[in-house]
Design an enzyme around this catalytic site. Structure first.
Site, PDB file in Angstrom:
ATOM      1  N   GLY A 668       0.811  -1.216   0.000  1.00 43.85           N
ATOM      2  CA  GLY A 668       0.000   0.000   0.000  1.00 43.85           C
ATOM      3  C   GLY A 668       0.842   1.262   0.000  1.00 43.85           C
ATOM      4  O   GLY A 668       0.557   2.214  -0.737  1.00 43.85           O
ATOM      5  N   SER A 973      -7.500   6.404   2.553  1.00 49.09           N
ATOM      6  CA  SER A 973      -6.077   6.108   2.368  1.00 49.09           C
ATOM      7  C   SER A 973      -5.948   5.447   1.011  1.00 49.09           C
ATOM      8  O   SER A 973      -6.210   4.244   0.872  1.00 49.09           O
ATOM      9  CB  SER A 973      -5.558   5.183   3.465  1.00 49.09           C
ATOM     10  OG  SER A 973      -5.554   5.842   4.708  1.00 49.09           O
ATOM     11  N   THR A 974      -5.593   6.248   0.015  1.00 45.79           N
ATOM     12  CA  THR A 974      -5.563   5.725  -1.356  1.00 45.79           C
ATOM     13  C   THR A 974      -4.493   4.644  -1.533  1.00 45.79           C
ATOM     14  O   THR A 974      -4.616   3.798  -2.419  1.00 45.79           O
ATOM     15  CB  THR A 974      -5.300   6.856  -2.361  1.00 45.79           C
ATOM     16  OG1 THR A 974      -4.077   7.517  -2.020  1.00 45.79           O
ATOM     17  CG2 THR A 974      -6.431   7.864  -2.366  1.00 45.79           C
ATOM     18  N   CYS A 975      -3.467   4.677  -0.685  1.00 48.02           N
ATOM     19  CA  CYS A 975      -2.438   3.656  -0.835  1.00 48.02           C
ATOM     20  C   CYS A 975      -2.967   2.272  -0.498  1.00 48.02           C
ATOM     21  O   CYS A 975      -2.456   1.266  -0.984  1.00 48.02           O
ATOM     22  CB  CYS A 975      -1.224   3.992   0.031  1.00 48.02           C
ATOM     23  SG  CYS A 975      -1.613   4.207   1.768  1.00 48.02           S
ATOM     24  N   PHE A 976      -4.024   2.215   0.353  1.00 45.56           N
ATOM     25  CA  PHE A 976      -4.631   0.921   0.706  1.00 45.56           C
ATOM     26  C   PHE A 976      -6.009   0.759   0.077  1.00 45.56           C
ATOM     27  O   PHE A 976      -6.691  -0.212   0.376  1.00 45.56           O
ATOM     28  CB  PHE A 976      -4.742   0.788   2.225  1.00 45.56           C
ATOM     29  CG  PHE A 976      -3.417   0.718   2.924  1.00 45.56           C
ATOM     30  CD1 PHE A 976      -2.643  -0.432   2.867  1.00 45.56           C
ATOM     31  CD2 PHE A 976      -2.941   1.806   3.635  1.00 45.56           C
ATOM     32  CE1 PHE A 976      -1.418  -0.493   3.511  1.00 45.56           C
ATOM     33  CE2 PHE A 976      -1.713   1.739   4.283  1.00 45.56           C
ATOM     34  CZ  PHE A 976      -0.955   0.598   4.211  1.00 45.56           C
TER      35      PHE A 976
END
Length: 1007
Positions: A668, A973-976
């Site tokens: 992520g 949370s765009t990374c996840f």
């Protein structure tokens, strides 16, 4: 008492003004009188001069004065002098009037000789600056050429007629003296410039009379010197090296061709060049480009002089071989990257190339081949039963390099039935005989032509195989060589490095290559037809991709089963591979994407990048400062090996205070890093990329060079985008289709047209450019040149579309070329280095063969996701819940209902971008979204969030709130791919807060 009366003051001023006016008037009168006097004096002087120009002496005196003060501005006076001199030579029966009569005066002979030399050389100097295509200049060229023709030969002098015939020898020596002087000054260079200016163009601007005069002048010194080496050298260097000059002479002035044949010039040229030092000197002086033009002119003369060619065949072949060999060395030294049919012709305007090519084609035309191979073609074939070659004792091979040659021999013996009928070795012909040496040298010539003129190699081979009986008779000739015949002689030659062995092998090699070409013609025609039809099919398909004109699923084969195709691909079946190579568009797009993902997965397994029970993949750890994300990422990743970039990369962020951020990267954090990097580098404000006008799609910026290491940055960007595609991470980067076409390599196709792609760069520019094509009037009136002016950071920069383009006007004849050159410059030349660097980086991660199954729009979907409607049912099906949320939770039911009923398509796309950073769904659906989409119930703000606890999960599950979260917004949370959702008490609050959050794109910033 001392005051001056007012009236006397005004009178004084009036008198002063009147005096000034009188003086001014007087000066004007004097000036006018001077002008009138000058005009009258000039008129009287000219009238007197006209009366005085009645004899040669007066012309001589006037000429002496003019030459003494001659400057550039005196050209018109000089023209009048030349006309007066020529007029004096035309007078009948007036010896004192003839200008040449002064040559017989004891007192004036030397002075007259010097004067006529100066006059004629002045004519030469002026000729160099005149343009034959300009009408006014053409008239002046005729005048000066007439002067040169008149005074370099006595045939037109009236003074030698009748009783003056006894004077001819003396006057002829004077003419020879004049020509010798002109030669020393550079006479042949002048004629060369004149011929090149007038002939090296699409339409020759030299008239028949002008060309005859120039060629006559060029021959006179040669004749006068009795064909001395020096004069033959000058003639070859300056006249015979003019592109296609023999062609123009044969078309415009057949009389000159007759002169060449009468004086046997071709034979003299051949014998002169047969001396190795002379031929080498000529080639070095001319360089490769003009050497090839000299070659073409000699071949053309040989075509018209079959008798000379037959008698001097050996010398002619040697000359051509030496010149072709020099051209080959010249090209390899120059390493020219010009795109013309042959690099050494790149120095000439394109208009002269077809004619030079046509001249060269005579070398493998029927006429010259019959003449050169006359000894071979004169033989009669005896039909024999096919007999295999006699067994040969094994010969030790000196090198593995001999194997390809032997394989060629074996292939040749299995090809043609007509050749197999005469395979029986005969033997008996001595290899050192004149006949064999001659045929060998001819074969060496054509071998050299094949290796030098590589771009027209097929034409040469076609010419060699045009005569049905050449190859069988050449084989019969080969079978007669040596004491016993057969291949034993040539096997021995393979182990020898003598010149004789090389020539014998050249003969056999030429036979094998020509025979191979002949036998492949049938296959080649079918293959060529297939490639042609396939090419046009792809043109239609790509046009449909740019602007749809076919119904949906038009290109798909309904009877094709993807599962069966994949099975055949697994087994390596040829038909499945060919289908994927040539017409992948008949396979549904989703299946091709699935195949692409499978290919990537297999490569990861091969490289050991996948977690297995027995081994773990190598992990690369990098530390990135959030304030310098791009710089740190570039420094740490650009030096990594390709396999490391393809593998697992773990990122640890350092905040602005220099403290490591908490958290463990399980893909992520790297996704967030990759997204942020890509967002920064593709931002037009950085000037690595810029946007097209209209639809604002990205392509490399032509002015990216303001960054010191911009090409390394482009390569890095290509690697990062390749990594995103490799991992299946969709990024919102819309590329211009013309740029993606270059990434896919479509611009290398022979069917590719820059014009078709131009609207994707600038539709308005495309309309303006194509309007030139439809312009009914004279395009030259628009004042365009073959160049492009551009405002580069406040400075106007002129880019030449071709060498010297800013001086070449756009005309009705070249307007189509101008349109294509302009389109090619804007989309290719201007960003060539940036594109190459980007493609190099991208292809280091993504094998270009993997992308051959996709069209340009499909590659964009591969990068940025599907442009179809978001499938909420698919998203709901592959959603993971945390913090007490579950699929039947009240807030979750509200969320899905809001997305399906209250939000429109644009808002749903904004929601997806809010959570995943990309507004488009993955190509294969949300099952392939990594990490999977998840929703977590949160009670506190992001800075207080320490993760799920037992209490928070239970409160979320049973909808127990510490306090009303109505004042807080949803975050992500765009990374996840994680949506953090407070446990709202009302559906309306959830709808309003969510709509506000996605419209403001708050993400984790506001909570």
């Amino acid at each position: 008492m001392f005051t001056v009366p007012q009236s006397s003051k005004s009178e004084f001023l009036d008198k002063a003004r009147q005096a000034r006016e009188e003086r001014k008037g007087q000066k004007e009168k004097e000036k006018a009188a001077t002008t009138i006097q000058a005009l009258v004096r000039g008129f009287l002087c000219r009238s007197k001069l006209q009366k005085e120009i009645r004899n040669a002496l007066s012309i001589f005196k006037i000429a002496r004065k003019l030459l003494f003060i001659y400057r550039q501005e005196d050209k018109q006076r000089f023209e009048k002098l030349c006309r007066a001199i020529l007029a004096s030579m035309e007078v009948e029966n007036e010896s004192k009037v003839w200008y040449v009569s002064l040559a017989l005066s004891k007192d004036l002979t030397i002075a007259w000789l010097k004067q006529i030399k100066d006059v004629l050389w002045t004519c030469c100097v002026l000729l160099k600056k005149l343009k034959p295509d300009i009408l006014q200049d053409n008239k002046i060229i005729t005048l000066y050429l007439t002067m040169l023709v008149t005074f370099t030969d006595t045939s037109t002098w009236r003074i030698v007629r009748g009783k003056g015939e006894a004077l001819r020898p003396a006057l002829t020596r004077i003419c020879e003296n004049i020509m010798g002087h002109l030669n020393q000054k550079g006479f042949y260079s002048v004629l060369q410039i004149l011929l090149t200016n007038g002939l090296a163009r699409s339409r020759p601007s030299l008239s028949k009379g002008t060309l005859t005069a120039i060629f006559t002048l060029s021959l006179r010194p040669v004749f006068a010197a009795h064909f001395s080496d020096n004069l033959l050298r000058s003639f070859l260097l300056h006249i015979m090296s003019v592109p296609a000059v023999v062609h123009h002479i044969s078309v415009l002035t057949p009389e000159c061709m007759a002169t060449i044949q009468t004086h046997d010039l071709l034979r003299k040229f051949i014998l002169f060049l047969s001396r190795e030092e002379q031929c080498s000197d000529i080639c070095v002086c001319l360089e490769g480009s003009h050497t090839l033009c000299l070659l073409g002119n000699l071949i053309h003369l040989g075509y018209h002089n079959e008798k000379v060619l037959e008698e001097e065949a050996s010398h002619f072949v040697k000359d051509l071989t030496d010149m072709l060999s020099y051209c080959q060395r010249y090209v390899s030294q120059k390493k020219s990257n010009l795109t013309h049919w042959h690099p050494v012709l790149g120095w000439f305007s394109q208009s002269s190339m077809p004619l030079v090519t046509k001249q060269l084609q005579n070398l493998w035309g029927v006429s010259i081949i019959r003449t050169l191979f006359s000894d071979v073609l004169s033989k009669k074939l005896e039909s024999q039963e096919p007999t295999p070659p006699p067994p040969q004792s094994p010969q030790p091979s000196t090198s593995q390099n001999n194997l390809p040659v032997k394989n060629l021999f074996k292939r040749a013996f299995q090809k043609s039935a007509s050749v197999r009928n005469i395979l029986k070795p005969v033997g008996g012909k001595r290899v050192d005989s004149a006949e064999v040496q001659k045929v060998c040298s001819i074969c060496v010539l054509y071998q050299t032509a094949l290796s030098t003129l590589t771009q027209i190699r097929l034409q040469i081979l076609t010419g060699l195989t045009h005569l049905d009986d050449l190859l069988p008779k050449l084989w019969a000739f080969i079978c007669e060589l040596g004491p016993q015949g057969g291949l034993k002689l040539f096997m021995e030659c393979l182990n020898n490095d003598t010149e004789e062995s090389k020539q014998l092998l050249a003969m056999l090699m030429l036979f094998v290559i020509a025979l191979d070409t002949l036998s492949q013609n049938a296959k080649g025609e079918k293959l060529e037809l297939f490639h042609s039809v396939h090419g046009w099919l792809m043109v239609l398909y790509e046009r449909d991709c740019r602007r749809r004109f076919t119904p949906d699923e038009h290109w798909l084969r309904k009877d094709l089963k993807p599962s069966l195709l994949f099975q055949e691909l697994e087994k390596g079946k040829k038909r499945a591979q060919l289908l994927l190579q040539y017409i992948p568009h008949v396979i549904p797009h989703k299946n091709r994407v699935l195949l692409f993902r499978n290919i990537v997965t297999k490569e990861k397994e091969t490289l050991g990048l996948v977690e297995t029970s027995s081994a773990s993949p190598h992990v690369t750890h990098i530390t990135i400062r959030r304030s310098r994300m791009l710089e740190d990422g570039y420094d740490q990743l650009r030096r990594l090996p390709v396999n490391s970039i393809k593998g697992v990369i773990r990122v640890k962020f350092v905040n602005d205070l220099g403290v490591d951020e908490a958290g463990i990267d399980q893909d992520g954090v790297f996704k967030e890093f990759l997204e942020e990097i890509i967002k920064k580098v593709f931002n037009p404000a950085l000037n690595l990329f810029k946007t097209t006008s209209g639809n604002e799609r990205l392509y490399p910026s032509p002015t990216s060079y303001i960054h010191e290491n911009h090409l390394q940055l482009f390569e890095f960007v290509g690697k990062m985008l390749g990594k995103a595609v490799y991992e299946g991470i969709v990024v919102d980067v819309p590329f211009a289709s013309f740029f993606l076409s270059q990434v896919l390599g479509h611009h290398h196709s022979s069917f590719y047209s820059s014009i078709d792609e131009l609207p994707s760069l600038d539709s308005e520019f495309y309309k303006n450019l194509t309007s030139i094509k439809r312009y009914d009037g004279d395009v030259g009136d628009l004042g365009l040149t073959l160049s492009y002016d551009e405002d580069v950071m406040g400075q106007l920069v002129c880019h030449e579309l071709i060498a010297g383009g800013k001086t070449m006007p756009v005309t009705n004849e070249n307007k189509i070329s101008y349109i294509h050159l302009m389109a090619h410059f804007r989309m290719h030349t201007q960003i060539k280095d940036q594109t190459i660097a980007f493609i190099r980086g991208f292809r280091s991660i993504i094998n270009p063969e993997w992308l051959h199954m996709f069209s340009t729009p499909e590659v964009q979907r591969l990068i940025s996701g599907d442009n179809a409607e978001i499938d909420l049912d698919d998203l709901k099906k592959h959603t993971v819940y945390y913090g007490g949320f579950h699929s039947s939770h009240r807030v979750i039911i509200w969320l899905w209902d809001i997305l399906s009923s209250d939000f429109n398509a644009e808002e749903r796309a904004m929601f997806l971008k809010f959570v995943t950073s990309c507004s488009r769904p993955p190509l294969l659906g949300f099952a392939y979204l990594k990490p999977p989409f998840s929703i977590r119930c949160v009670e506190v703000s992001d800075d207080q969030d320490t993760g799920d606890t037992l209490g928070s999960v239970l409160r979320g599950f049973f909808t127990i709130r510490k306090k009303e979260p109505g004042g807080r917004l949803p975050t992500s949370s765009t990374c996840f791919n994680l949506l953090k959702l407070p446990n709202y008490s009302k559906k309306s609050i959830l709808r309003d807060k969510l709509r506000y959050a996605i419209s403001m794109n708050t993400g984790f910033e506001l909570s």
